[in-house]
Motif scaffolding. Structure first.
Motif, PDB file in Angstrom:
ATOM      1  N   THR A   1     -11.352  -2.952   0.569  1.00 40.02           N
ATOM      2  CA  THR A   1     -10.271  -3.704  -0.087  1.00 40.02           C
ATOM      3  C   THR A   1      -9.801  -2.876   1.790  1.00 40.02           C
TER       4      THR A   1
ATOM      5  N   HIS B   1       0.737  -1.257  -0.084  1.00 45.36           N
ATOM      6  CA  HIS B   1       0.075   0.421   0.053  1.00 45.36           C
ATOM      7  C   HIS B   1       0.634   1.087  -0.172  1.00 45.36           C
TER       8      HIS B   1
ATOM      9  N   ASN C   1      -1.833  -1.320  -8.199  1.00 42.86           N
ATOM     10  CA  ASN C   1      -3.150  -0.057  -8.939  1.00 42.86           C
ATOM     11  C   ASN C   1      -2.999   1.324  -9.195  1.00 42.86           C
TER      12      ASN C   1
ATOM     13  N   THR D   1      -5.210   2.757   5.810  1.00 43.31           N
ATOM     14  CA  THR D   1      -5.033   3.977   5.615  1.00 43.31           C
ATOM     15  C   THR D   1      -5.613   4.645   7.034  1.00 43.31           C
TER      16      THR D   1
ATOM     17  N   SER E   1      -3.446   3.324  -2.208  1.00 38.24           N
ATOM     18  CA  SER E   1      -4.296   1.846  -2.739  1.00 38.24           C
ATOM     19  C   SER E   1      -3.241   1.150  -2.865  1.00 38.24           C
ATOM     20  N   ASP E   2      -2.264   0.150  -3.204  1.00 36.65           N
ATOM     21  CA  ASP E   2      -1.678  -1.024  -3.172  1.00 36.65           C
ATOM     22  C   ASP E   2      -0.728  -0.269  -4.660  1.00 36.65           C
TER      23      ASP E   2
ATOM     24  N   ASN F   1      -7.178  -1.429   1.748  1.00 40.22           N
ATOM     25  CA  ASN F   1      -6.920  -0.202   1.940  1.00 40.22           C
ATOM     26  C   ASN F   1      -6.972   0.777   2.388  1.00 40.22           C
ATOM     27  N   GLU F   2      -8.312   0.229   3.005  1.00 42.08           N
ATOM     28  CA  GLU F   2      -9.160   1.702   4.233  1.00 42.08           C
ATOM     29  C   GLU F   2      -8.398   1.426   4.958  1.00 42.08           C
TER      30      GLU F   2
ATOM     31  N   SER G   1     -12.295   2.022  -9.561  1.00 45.86           N
ATOM     32  CA  SER G   1     -11.190   2.327  -9.239  1.00 45.86           C
ATOM     33  C   SER G   1     -10.894   3.700  -9.913  1.00 45.86           C
TER      34      SER G   1
ATOM     35  N   GLU H   1       0.834  -6.738   0.829  1.00 41.96           N
ATOM     36  CA  GLU H   1      -0.159  -7.358   0.203  1.00 41.96           C
ATOM     37  C   GLU H   1      -0.008  -8.536  -1.192  1.00 41.96           C
TER      38      GLU H   1
ATOM     39  N   LEU I   1      -9.989   6.787  -1.682  1.00 39.97           N
ATOM     40  CA  LEU I   1     -10.775   4.568  -0.720  1.00 39.97           C
ATOM     41  C   LEU I   1     -11.295   4.206  -1.944  1.00 39.97           C
ATOM     42  N   LEU I   2     -10.723   2.788  -2.110  1.00 37.61           N
ATOM     43  CA  LEU I   2     -12.131   1.737  -2.317  1.00 37.61           C
ATOM     44  C   LEU I   2     -12.576   1.538  -1.356  1.00 37.61           C
TER      45      LEU I   2
END
Length: 341
Positions: A155, A128, A201, A161, A197-198, A157-158, A180, A225, A151-152
């Motif tokens: 995922t 990330h 991505n 973060t 995100s990653d 990533n939420e 995205s 990830e 953010l998505l």
């Protein structure tokens, strides 16, 4: 363990009525009877799953799906692609709408043990990070204090973060999207200061921006990830097929077996391990309940792991990524084939 002991164990399992690859579980049986595999993929992620100008799906995840179809049926076209968003991918798999996810999905403990699913084995390692405007002057995530971050939904990533900003005693405002391209448009319009995100991505998203050079991806990485396929729980035979199919693509690269030379090597190699991998001696396919040429068919269709990576993600692709952590273990990376014997 020697082959003699393995064969003795298989005989004992059969006498006890235990399951082997030749006695397939429900999912594997359904796939065989249907004559095609239903594969869940991303709705659009350059390098992993994206329709080309003719509407044909292309990417690393797509190739894994096609290679699986070739391994099972000798035909890479025996696959149906189902595009899924981050928030629908696991529910679609649980509901039986797809047989397997090859959809840039991070393997985590809670996903593996609480969703009724099974994470199989990693095939891509990422991390990330954040993308920011190149003229923002931001070079470290700590400089995003007070930022609005796209953010998505659904995922990892939420959470990553939120964890980073909480641990760093910093503030941020999340703006969550399902796709995205929605987050990209919000970033491009100035609604967000950054996109978390990653890195893969973000590299794909940057390519689709109005001015890709106007955006920078931070060098920092804040998570592990590992992407891997997911299946539903309860079918050990299907799990075995997916796990050892992915492993075989690693093993093919490790042995220098490519889409161009696989038939020649199968016909001429005296190496016992290579002969076993390529079905000259058929015990691997027999153990999985599929044909002896399963690896030959997969590699002929899409190439080994390195060929797939270079075609869709490597330096000469649109994404232009280095192998980095996704190098073979003999080259300092994390791609390591388990012994196929």
């Amino acid at each position: 363990m020697t082959n003699r002991f393995i064969n003795a164990a298989l005989v004992l399992m059969a006498s006890l009525g235990l399951t082997t690859g030749a006695n397939a579980g429900a999912i594997l049986n359904a796939v065989k009877e249907r004559g095609e595999v239903v594969c869940g993929i991303n709705t659009g992620f350059v390098g992993f799953s994206m329709p080309d100008d003719r509407g044909e799906w292309r990417g690393l995840d797509v190739d894994f799906c096609r290679g699986l179809a070739a391994a099972l049926f000798g035909d890479p076209s025996k696959v149906q692609f189902v595009p899924l968003t981050p928030s629908t991918r696991f529910t679609a798999l649980t509901a039986g709408e797809v047989d397997v996810l090859f959809r840039n999905s991070t393997e985590t403990m809670l996903r593996d043990v609480t969703l009724g699913l099974r994470a199989v084995t990693p095939y891509f390692y990422d991390g990330h990070t954040f993308m920011v405007s190149a003229d923002s002057g931001v070079t470290k995530a700590a400089e995003l204090d007070g930022a609005t971050i796209c953010l998505l939904q659904g995922t990892t990533n939420e959470q990553i973060t939120a964890d980073f900003f909480r641990k760093s005693n910093l503030g941020f405002t999340p703006v969550v999207f399902e796709r995205s391209e929605q987050a990209r448009d919000a970033l491009d319009s100035g609604r967000c200061d950054s996109f978390g995100s990653d890195s893969g991505n973000l590299a794909a998203v940057r390519l689709s921006m109005r001015d890709p050079k106007a955006w920078s991806i931070l060098d920092e990485r804040f998570s592990k990830e590992p992407y891997g396929p997911y299946i539903r729980r309860g079918d050990d035979e299907w799990y075995d097929v997916i796990r050892w199919y992915v492993n075989a693509m690693f093993e093919a690269e490790e042995n220098g077996i490519t889409s161009e030379n696989v038939e020649q090597i199968r016909a001429t190699s005296a190496d016992v391990g290579v002969k076993r991998l390529l079905g000259v001696t058929p015990e691997l396919g027999e153990a999985l309940g599929i044909g002896p040429a399963w690896v030959v068919n997969a590699v002929k269709a899409v190439g080994n792991y390195g060929e797939m990576f270079e075609r869709h993600l490597g330096p000469n692709s649109k994404l232009g990524m280095s192998r980095s952590l996704n190098r073979q273990w003999t080259d300092g990376g994390l791609i390591y084939a388990l012994p196929m014997r």
